[in-house]
Scaffold this active site. Structure first.
Site, PDB file in Angstrom:
ATOM      1  N   HIS A 107       0.649  -1.386   0.000  1.00  0.00           N
ATOM      2  CA  HIS A 107      -0.055   0.203  -0.008  1.00  0.00           C
ATOM      3  C   HIS A 107       0.707   1.218  -0.027  1.00  0.00           C
ATOM      4  CE1 HIS A 107       0.645   0.075   4.314  1.00  0.00           C
ATOM      5  NE2 HIS A 107       0.569   1.191   4.339  1.00  0.00           N
ATOM      6  N   ASP A 117       0.158  -7.490   1.527  1.00  0.00           N
ATOM      7  CA  ASP A 117       0.745  -6.124   1.758  1.00  0.00           C
ATOM      8  C   ASP A 117       2.207  -6.097   1.711  1.00  0.00           C
ATOM      9  OD1 ASP A 117       0.267  -3.525   1.917  1.00  0.00           O
ATOM     10  OD2 ASP A 117       0.179  -3.375   4.278  1.00  0.00           O
ATOM     11  N   GLY A 129       3.531   6.145   8.616  1.00  0.00           N
ATOM     12  CA  GLY A 129       4.919   6.143   8.159  1.00  0.00           C
ATOM     13  C   GLY A 129       6.048   5.047   8.505  1.00  0.00           C
ATOM     14  N   ASN A 130       5.457   4.361   9.625  1.00  0.00           N
ATOM     15  CA  ASN A 130       6.300   3.020   9.779  1.00  0.00           C
ATOM     16  C   ASN A 130       6.156   1.803   8.955  1.00  0.00           C
ATOM     17  OD1 ASN A 130       6.224   3.823  13.255  1.00  0.00           O
ATOM     18  ND2 ASN A 130       8.165   2.843  12.323  1.00  0.00           N
ATOM     19  N   SER A 131       4.907   2.269   8.291  1.00  0.00           N
ATOM     20  CA  SER A 131       4.292   0.902   7.178  1.00  0.00           C
ATOM     21  C   SER A 131       5.682   0.483   6.291  1.00  0.00           C
ATOM     22  CB  SER A 131       3.304   1.428   6.281  1.00  0.00           C
ATOM     23  OG  SER A 131       2.256   1.574   7.247  1.00  0.00           O
ATOM     24  N   LEU A 186      -1.743 -27.334  -5.452  1.00  0.00           N
ATOM     25  CA  LEU A 186      -1.180 -28.805  -5.153  1.00  0.00           C
ATOM     26  C   LEU A 186      -2.342 -29.690  -5.740  1.00  0.00           C
ATOM     27  CD1 LEU A 186       0.661 -30.661  -3.761  1.00  0.00           C
ATOM     28  CD2 LEU A 186      -0.594 -30.053  -1.532  1.00  0.00           C
ATOM     29  N   GLY A 187      -3.502 -29.518  -5.510  1.00  0.00           N
ATOM     30  CA  GLY A 187      -4.624 -30.227  -6.049  1.00  0.00           C
ATOM     31  C   GLY A 187      -5.099 -31.312  -5.077  1.00  0.00           C
ATOM     32  N   VAL A 188      -5.232 -31.001  -3.675  1.00  0.00           N
ATOM     33  CA  VAL A 188      -5.623 -31.795  -2.601  1.00  0.00           C
ATOM     34  C   VAL A 188      -6.890 -31.037  -2.040  1.00  0.00           C
ATOM     35  CG1 VAL A 188      -3.761 -32.927  -2.274  1.00  0.00           C
ATOM     36  CG2 VAL A 188      -4.254 -30.823  -1.248  1.00  0.00           C
TER      37      VAL A 188
END
Length: 490
Positions: free
Chosen positions: A139, A169, A243-245, A297-299
């Site tokens: 973001h 994110d 701002g820490n993002s 994976l198909g399970v």
């Protein structure tokens, strides 16, 4: 008549002399006169002597000593504290060692809602490789026309997005310009080894304030916030502000163990970070494809995620001609690890497989008949839903409808302003699925299925299993403050 009282006051003192203790011991052991049976001093002395004897025996072992009347324990003076625990004194050496790898990110993007002009935003990130790859939040760079990255030493570079994924994110940037090749890349740690109570440090640029540092500890792991089906957040009380993002979350070895990504604005001291092991699985996918290309994976898994127990997911069915079928995986196998990393739930298996790019060869550890064995599986691109119809028969489920449901536990419901256990939260909707075409949205709360009240995801699945195959479903969902019915054709 005052002698017993005076004696009691003196003996109760823990610092009674050894000579007085010997005298009292002799008095307590000396046979009393015929009239002593009516005197309470003898039994009282014996009880006090037992307490003092116990005190001395505890203080000699170093295991602690009892408090008054054995109501609590105290460690003797000079005894060691908790084993394997060293309280931190200063974090300054750690911060000096890692802060050079934390970067300030500035973006310029068009304003939303059709407003003229450009919008300037700031965020954080960290240097992944000396050649100029940088990790941040999706973001932070979403919709940006221009991205500038500034290091702590003042050098500034322009950057472009290599790949990003909104569901986790996470974004990968590449710097351009001269003086690349010697950037201060950080070391990545192992977020699976984190424990609640571990000390952590967050460094970033909150409110544009360069290289602000906050510290705290791990408050919880594997938090599900209803953001998407890959929810797996680390909760910390290290302060994380706007701002820490995108900034790094460090352990006490100076290793990055998370990418700071979210904060609950209504709370104080509650922040969240994406585990670095999830980021490790995603980064090759972003570098090669520019976005999350989900491996398949198909399970079909016998889903026990609502029982609250950590257990290896069990294979219920295998799709014909799928990677799992080619690898010889069978119904009843328990999948215990992917690429050497243990898995203890359906959600962990989903994350680890879906984050790997198609074409990746994964090493699965499975348990069959009590015997552990390993198989290699080359994942393929997840086929469209209609391409898998008829390949396997199993009971209808929320995933057949294109839904990922989560329980509204108190931890999930409270930040969203919802009532706990009032329904099942829609955590993800598969594009072009029956649920998507019916108008189900991320964040809806399913409260009824075919007019039957449900309180959790297990209730929804039970109601789906009772329904007739091919019949339409009538769901009552809560969206914001409104309630509405939604019909889904299947």
């Amino acid at each position: 008549m005052f002698a017993p009282f005076a004696m009691r006051r003196r003996i109760s003192c823990p610092f009674v002399s050894s000579r007085l203790l010997t005298v009292l011991l002799l008095l307590a052991l000396t046979p009393l006169s015929a009239g002593a049976d009516e005197d309470p001093v003898g039994p009282w002395l014996q009880a006090r002597m037992r307490e003092h004897a116990a005190w001395f025996s505890y203080s000699g072992t170093g295991e602690g000593r009892p408090g008054a009347m054995d109501l609590w324990r105290e460690r003797p003076a000079g005894a060691p504290g908790l084993p394997n625990f060293t309280p931190p004194t200063s974090l300054a050496p750690l911060i000096r060692a890692v802060e050079a790898g934390v970067v300030n990110i500035t973006t310029v993007s068009p304003r939303e809602s059709g407003l003229s002009g450009m919008k300037r935003s700031t965020g954080s990130g960290f240097v992944l490789t000396p050649e100029g790859l940088v990790v941040t939040n999706s973001h932070v760079v979403s919709g940006a026309n221009k991205i500038a990255v500034r290091l702590s030493d003042g050098r500034e570079f322009s950057a472009e997005v290599v790949g990003r994924d909104a569901s986790t994110d996470v974004a990968l940037l590449r710097l351009s310009g001269s003086d690349l090749g010697n950037l201060p890349a950080l070391y990545l740690g192992d977020s699976d080894r984190l424990e609640v109570g571990d000390w952590v440090v967050a460094i970033g640029n909150p409110f544009g304030l360069d290289h602000s540092v906050s510290h705290g500890m791990i408050s919880a792991k594997e938090r599900v916030l209803g953001v998407g089906q890959f929810d797996d957040f680390i909760q910390t009380d290290a302060l994380i502000n706007p701002g820490n993002s995108g900034g790094p979350l460090f352990n006490m070895k100076g290793e990055v163990v998370g990418v700071n990504t979210a904060v609950i604005s209504q709370g104080q001291g509650i922040g969240f970070a994406v585990p670095i092991n999830l980021v490790k699985d995603l980064l090759p996918n972003l570098r090669e494809n520019g976005k999350l290309e989900r491996g398949w994976l198909g399970v079909v898994i016998n889903d026990d995620r609502d029982r609250g127990e950590r257990r290896a997911p069990m294979v219920k069915d295998v799709f014909r001609d799928s990677p799992a079928d080619a690898a010889g995986i069978r119904s009843g196998d328990k999948l215990v690890a992917v690429n050497g990393r243990a898995i203890g739930s359906y959600l962990q298996l989903l994350r680890k497989v879906a984050l790997l790019a198609p074409g990746t060869e994964a090493r699965l550890t499975l348990l069959r008949g009590g015997v552990t064995q390993e198989v290699s599986v080359r994942l393929v691109a997840r086929p469209k839903q209609e391409a898998t119809e008829g390949l396997v028969r199993h009971a209808p489920s929320d995933e057949d409808l294109g839904l990922t449901l989560r329980d509204l536990t108190p931890e999930v419901a409270s930040p969203m302003g919802q009532e706990a256990w009032s329904g099942a939260l829609v955590a993800a909707v598969v594009p072009r699925s029956p649920a998507d075409e019916a108008g189900i949205r991320l964040g809806d709360v399913v409260m009824e299925v075919n007019r039957k009240r449900v309180k959790d995801a297990a209730g929804v699945r039970a109601a789906l299993a009772k329904g007739s195959s091919g019949a339409s479903l009538l769901l009552r969902v809560k969206r914001g403050d409104s309630l509405q019915y939604v019909a889904i054709s299947r």
